[in-house]
Design a protein around this motif. Structure first.
Motif, PDB file in Angstrom:
ATOM      1  N   VAL A   1      66.477  35.877  92.859  1.00  0.00           N
ATOM      2  CA  VAL A   1      65.396  35.733  91.885  1.00  0.00           C
ATOM      3  C   VAL A   1      64.262  34.946  92.535  1.00  0.00           C
ATOM      4  O   VAL A   1      64.481  33.899  93.163  1.00  0.00           O
ATOM      5  N   ASP A   2      63.050  35.468  92.419  1.00  0.00           N
ATOM      6  CA  ASP A   2      61.871  34.732  92.880  1.00  0.00           C
ATOM      7  C   ASP A   2      60.768  34.882  91.840  1.00  0.00           C
ATOM      8  O   ASP A   2      61.019  35.280  90.698  1.00  0.00           O
ATOM      9  N   ALA A   3      59.548  34.587  92.229  1.00  0.00           N
ATOM     10  CA  ALA A   3      58.435  34.623  91.282  1.00  0.00           C
ATOM     11  C   ALA A   3      58.158  36.023  90.751  1.00  0.00           C
ATOM     12  O   ALA A   3      57.626  36.192  89.642  1.00  0.00           O
ATOM     13  N   THR A   4      58.529  37.037  91.532  1.00  0.00           N
ATOM     14  CA  THR A   4      58.258  38.412  91.113  1.00  0.00           C
ATOM     15  C   THR A   4      59.349  38.975  90.209  1.00  0.00           C
ATOM     16  O   THR A   4      59.152  40.000  89.571  1.00  0.00           O
ATOM     17  N   GLY A   5      60.498  38.305  90.161  1.00  0.00           N
ATOM     18  CA  GLY A   5      61.577  38.780  89.299  1.00  0.00           C
ATOM     19  C   GLY A   5      62.900  38.860  90.027  1.00  0.00           C
ATOM     20  O   GLY A   5      63.119  38.217  91.063  1.00  0.00           O
TER      21      GLY A   5
END
Length: 221
Positions: free
Chosen positions: A199-203
């Motif tokens: 999981v990162d800032a983009t999803g």
């Protein structure tokens, strides 16, 4: 329109078959090359033990000759099977290439030679270490010779379709496959992929990482 769809379907099937055949060809060549290198290493060490020469020339020649031998057996397997999966059923073991039968017979020969020679040394009250050295070395060469006869003369070679092999052979996946009996098999050096979710800032996304399984043991109830 139907003609175009039909041609695309035929192309896709042909491409899939070619990809499978190419993968199987690589697996046969790689597995036999690896087995041949190990076999050559063992025989090189056996030659050093028999001659008592600490020089590593015999070991070096064994590795090189074993590698070339493995490549040659790999080409033989690919040619005889048409690039399809193959099961070689030897006198003592089954495997998914020819060279594994020879390698296992070499191991068996070395073990039998060590046991027989050490027993003789015990009876004669001689040093057991010498018996183990000469017995295992002589047994390795004897096992290798028998293994060649076992693999290329006595063994039964089965080349069914890939799906039939996976259902009936029970040999584990890997560059080297060893079938002990109908329920137990061992695969060595099996390339695979591991997937993890991140999981990162983009999803949320899925990441694949190539791995190699050193041992893959299969037991069927």
């Amino acid at each position: 329109m139907r003609t175009i769809i039909g041609l695309l379907f035929c192309f896709f099937v042909s491409f899939s078959v070619n990809q499978t055949a190419n993968a199987q060809t690589i697996e046969l060549l790689a597995g036999n090359t690896l087995n041949g290198t190990v076999n050559g290493t063992l025989l090189g060490g056996a030659t050093m033990a028999l001659t008592g020469n600490p020089d590593f020339d015999a070991f070096r020649v064994g590795v090189g000759a074993g590698t070339l031998y493995g490549i040659g057996v790999g080409v033989y397997d690919v040619t005889s099977s048409g690039g399809q999966p193959i099961i070689v059923s030897g006198l003592f073991n089954d495997g998914n290439n020819t060279s594994i039968i020879v390698l296992l017979d070499t191991f068996y020969g070395a073990a039998a030679g060590a046991i027989i020679a050490s027993s003789v040394m015990l009876i004669a009250e001689e040093p057991i270490i010498d018996g183990l050295r000469y017995g295992s070395a002589s047994g390795a060469w004897a096992g290798f010779g028998f293994g060649l006869i076992d693999a290329f003369v006595l063994a039964e070679r089965i080349t069914p379709s890939s799906s039939s092999v996976s259902r009936s052979s029970n040999v584990s996946d890997g560059l080297v496959g060893i079938k002990f009996n109908e329920k137990n098999s061992l695969g060595l050096l099996a390339p695979s992929f591991t997937s993890t979710y991140k999981v990162d800032a983009t999803g949320l996304y899925k990441e694949f990482t190539p791995t190699v399984n050193l041992f893959n043991y299969t037991f069927n109830f």
